[in-house]
Design a protein around this motif. Sequence first.
Motif, PDB file in Angstrom:
ATOM      1  N   ASP A  69      -3.140  -5.922  58.609  1.00 38.75           N
ATOM      2  CA  ASP A  69      -3.954  -5.653  57.428  1.00 38.75           C
ATOM      3  C   ASP A  69      -3.014  -5.182  56.321  1.00 38.75           C
ATOM      4  OD1 ASP A  69      -6.416  -6.211  58.670  1.00 38.75           O
ATOM      5  OD2 ASP A  69      -6.459  -4.199  59.542  1.00 38.75           O
ATOM      6  N   PHE A  70      -3.355  -5.562  55.086  1.00 40.62           N
ATOM      7  CA  PHE A  70      -2.535  -5.134  53.963  1.00 40.62           C
ATOM      8  C   PHE A  70      -2.979  -3.743  53.534  1.00 40.62           C
ATOM      9  CE2 PHE A  70      -1.113  -5.193  49.464  1.00 40.62           C
ATOM     10  CZ  PHE A  70       0.240  -5.346  49.715  1.00 40.62           C
ATOM     11  N   ASN A  71      -2.511  -2.764  54.294  1.00 39.07           N
ATOM     12  CA  ASN A  71      -2.744  -1.358  53.978  1.00 39.07           C
ATOM     13  C   ASN A  71      -1.494  -0.590  54.392  1.00 39.07           C
ATOM     14  OD1 ASN A  71      -2.886  -0.914  56.805  1.00 39.07           O
ATOM     15  ND2 ASN A  71      -5.107  -1.194  56.799  1.00 39.07           N
ATOM     16  N   ILE A  72      -1.468   0.692  54.132  1.00 35.60           N
ATOM     17  CA  ILE A  72      -0.256   1.471  54.384  1.00 35.60           C
ATOM     18  C   ILE A  72       0.132   1.446  55.866  1.00 35.60           C
ATOM     19  CG2 ILE A  72      -1.385   3.723  54.632  1.00 35.60           C
ATOM     20  CD1 ILE A  72       1.933   3.082  52.802  1.00 35.60           C
ATOM     21  N   GLY A  73      -0.854   1.515  56.752  1.00 39.58           N
ATOM     22  CA  GLY A  73      -0.564   1.467  58.183  1.00 39.58           C
ATOM     23  C   GLY A  73       0.055   0.141  58.598  1.00 39.58           C
ATOM     24  N   GLY A  74      -0.507  -0.951  58.082  1.00 44.88           N
ATOM     25  CA  GLY A  74       0.024  -2.275  58.396  1.00 44.88           C
ATOM     26  C   GLY A  74       1.436  -2.464  57.862  1.00 44.88           C
ATOM     27  N   ILE A  75       1.663  -1.984  56.649  1.00 41.39           N
ATOM     28  CA  ILE A  75       2.992  -2.109  56.041  1.00 41.39           C
ATOM     29  C   ILE A  75       4.011  -1.280  56.815  1.00 41.39           C
ATOM     30  CG2 ILE A  75       4.355  -1.598  53.966  1.00 41.39           C
ATOM     31  CD1 ILE A  75       1.788  -2.367  52.349  1.00 41.39           C
ATOM     32  N   ILE A  76       3.635  -0.061  57.198  1.00 45.05           N
ATOM     33  CA  ILE A  76       4.547   0.780  57.989  1.00 45.05           C
ATOM     34  C   ILE A  76       4.854   0.117  59.325  1.00 45.05           C
ATOM     35  CG2 ILE A  76       4.721   2.964  59.263  1.00 45.05           C
ATOM     36  CD1 ILE A  76       3.238   4.269  56.865  1.00 45.05           C
ATOM     37  N   MET A  77       3.818  -0.416  59.993  1.00 42.95           N
ATOM     38  CA  MET A  77       4.017  -1.086  61.277  1.00 42.95           C
ATOM     39  C   MET A  77       4.977  -2.265  61.134  1.00 42.95           C
ATOM     40  SD  MET A  77       3.018  -4.012  63.281  1.00 42.95           S
ATOM     41  CE  MET A  77       1.829  -4.690  62.182  1.00 42.95           C
ATOM     42  N   MET A  78       4.819  -3.037  60.060  1.00 46.61           N
ATOM     43  CA  MET A  78       5.672  -4.205  59.874  1.00 46.61           C
ATOM     44  C   MET A  78       7.100  -3.790  59.531  1.00 46.61           C
ATOM     45  SD  MET A  78       5.921  -7.445  60.182  1.00 46.61           S
ATOM     46  CE  MET A  78       4.276  -8.142  60.170  1.00 46.61           C
ATOM     47  N   THR A  79       7.274  -2.778  58.682  1.00 48.42           N
ATOM     48  CA  THR A  79       8.633  -2.363  58.318  1.00 48.42           C
ATOM     49  C   THR A  79       9.362  -1.749  59.523  1.00 48.42           C
ATOM     50  OG1 THR A  79       7.834  -0.264  57.407  1.00 48.42           O
ATOM     51  CG2 THR A  79       8.148  -2.080  55.862  1.00 48.42           C
ATOM     52  N   VAL A  80       8.632  -1.056  60.392  1.00 46.65           N
ATOM     53  CA  VAL A  80       9.242  -0.529  61.619  1.00 46.65           C
ATOM     54  C   VAL A  80       9.604  -1.685  62.551  1.00 46.65           C
ATOM     55  CG1 VAL A  80       8.788   0.811  63.726  1.00 46.65           C
ATOM     56  CG2 VAL A  80       8.183   1.757  61.489  1.00 46.65           C
ATOM     57  N   SER A  81       8.707  -2.665  62.672  1.00 48.95           N
ATOM     58  CA  SER A  81       9.008  -3.843  63.496  1.00 48.95           C
ATOM     59  C   SER A  81      10.237  -4.581  62.976  1.00 48.95           C
ATOM     60  CB  SER A  81       7.802  -4.791  63.532  1.00 48.95           C
ATOM     61  OG  SER A  81       6.705  -4.185  64.186  1.00 48.95           O
ATOM     62  N   VAL A  82      10.328  -4.740  61.650  1.00 44.82           N
ATOM     63  CA  VAL A  82      11.497  -5.393  61.049  1.00 44.82           C
ATOM     64  C   VAL A  82      12.751  -4.572  61.354  1.00 44.82           C
ATOM     65  CG1 VAL A  82      12.627  -6.010  58.861  1.00 44.82           C
ATOM     66  CG2 VAL A  82      10.227  -6.629  59.256  1.00 44.82           C
ATOM     67  N   GLY A 114       2.821 -11.703  57.501  1.00 41.29           N
ATOM     68  CA  GLY A 114       1.906 -10.943  58.359  1.00 41.29           C
ATOM     69  C   GLY A 114       0.478 -10.960  57.840  1.00 41.29           C
ATOM     70  N   VAL A 115       0.327 -10.807  56.536  1.00 41.11           N
ATOM     71  CA  VAL A 115      -1.008 -10.861  55.920  1.00 41.11           C
ATOM     72  C   VAL A 115      -1.557 -12.285  55.981  1.00 41.11           C
ATOM     73  CG1 VAL A 115      -2.290 -10.576  53.763  1.00 41.11           C
ATOM     74  CG2 VAL A 115      -0.630  -8.835  54.465  1.00 41.11           C
ATOM     75  N   LEU A 116      -0.724 -13.276  55.600  1.00 41.06           N
ATOM     76  CA  LEU A 116      -1.177 -14.680  55.619  1.00 41.06           C
ATOM     77  C   LEU A 116      -1.575 -15.149  57.015  1.00 41.06           C
ATOM     78  CD1 LEU A 116       1.410 -16.374  53.216  1.00 41.06           C
ATOM     79  CD2 LEU A 116      -1.020 -15.976  52.774  1.00 41.06           C
ATOM     80  N   TYR A 117      -0.809 -14.734  58.021  1.00 45.16           N
ATOM     81  CA  TYR A 117      -1.080 -15.160  59.391  1.00 45.16           C
ATOM     82  C   TYR A 117      -2.108 -14.288  60.101  1.00 45.16           C
ATOM     83  CZ  TYR A 117       3.135 -18.125  59.153  1.00 45.16           C
ATOM     84  OH  TYR A 117       4.075 -19.067  58.831  1.00 45.16           O
ATOM     85  N   GLY A 118      -2.545 -13.198  59.456  1.00 44.04           N
ATOM     86  CA  GLY A 118      -3.529 -12.317  60.074  1.00 44.04           C
ATOM     87  C   GLY A 118      -2.932 -11.397  61.132  1.00 44.04           C
TER      88      GLY A 118
END
Length: 142
Positions: A96-109, A89-93
């Motif tokens: 953002d590598f922040n808490i909000g981005g990480i939470i969004m990605m873990t929920v998506s996963v 997610g960070v590599l592909y843009g």
Amino acid sequence: MKFFTEFLKYFVIITTGVLIICAINVSLSETHGESLAVGVTLWQIIGAGAVTAFVTALVYKRECSTKKQFIAMGIIHYILICAIMVTLGVLYGWMDFNIGGIIMMTVSVALVYLFTYAVSYISAKHQADEFNKALNEKYKDK
């Protein structure tokens, strides 16, 4: 051969789930996808599906003999998939590598995980029902 068929199964299920979640996320985004290069993003999604399917096939290559092992393997698998998807997610843009981005990605996963388990369960149940039906027909008169 079994590993390859398992890889293909997970690839199809996971990629479908990822595509659905991405479509929802793009639809709900404030930019409505204007900043996404659709052609590149589709290849990135397919690549993410291939990487996560490969890891999934490796993790679930070994059968679990207990419920405790199954749960532990599921947790380890979820953490691995989250780490991979945050990195991609960070590599592909995509995030953002922040808490909000990480939470969004873990929920998506987690949503893709639930979709994958639902499809796998329905598929396995259908196959078991077919086997049981065939066995009942074969041994009905005996």
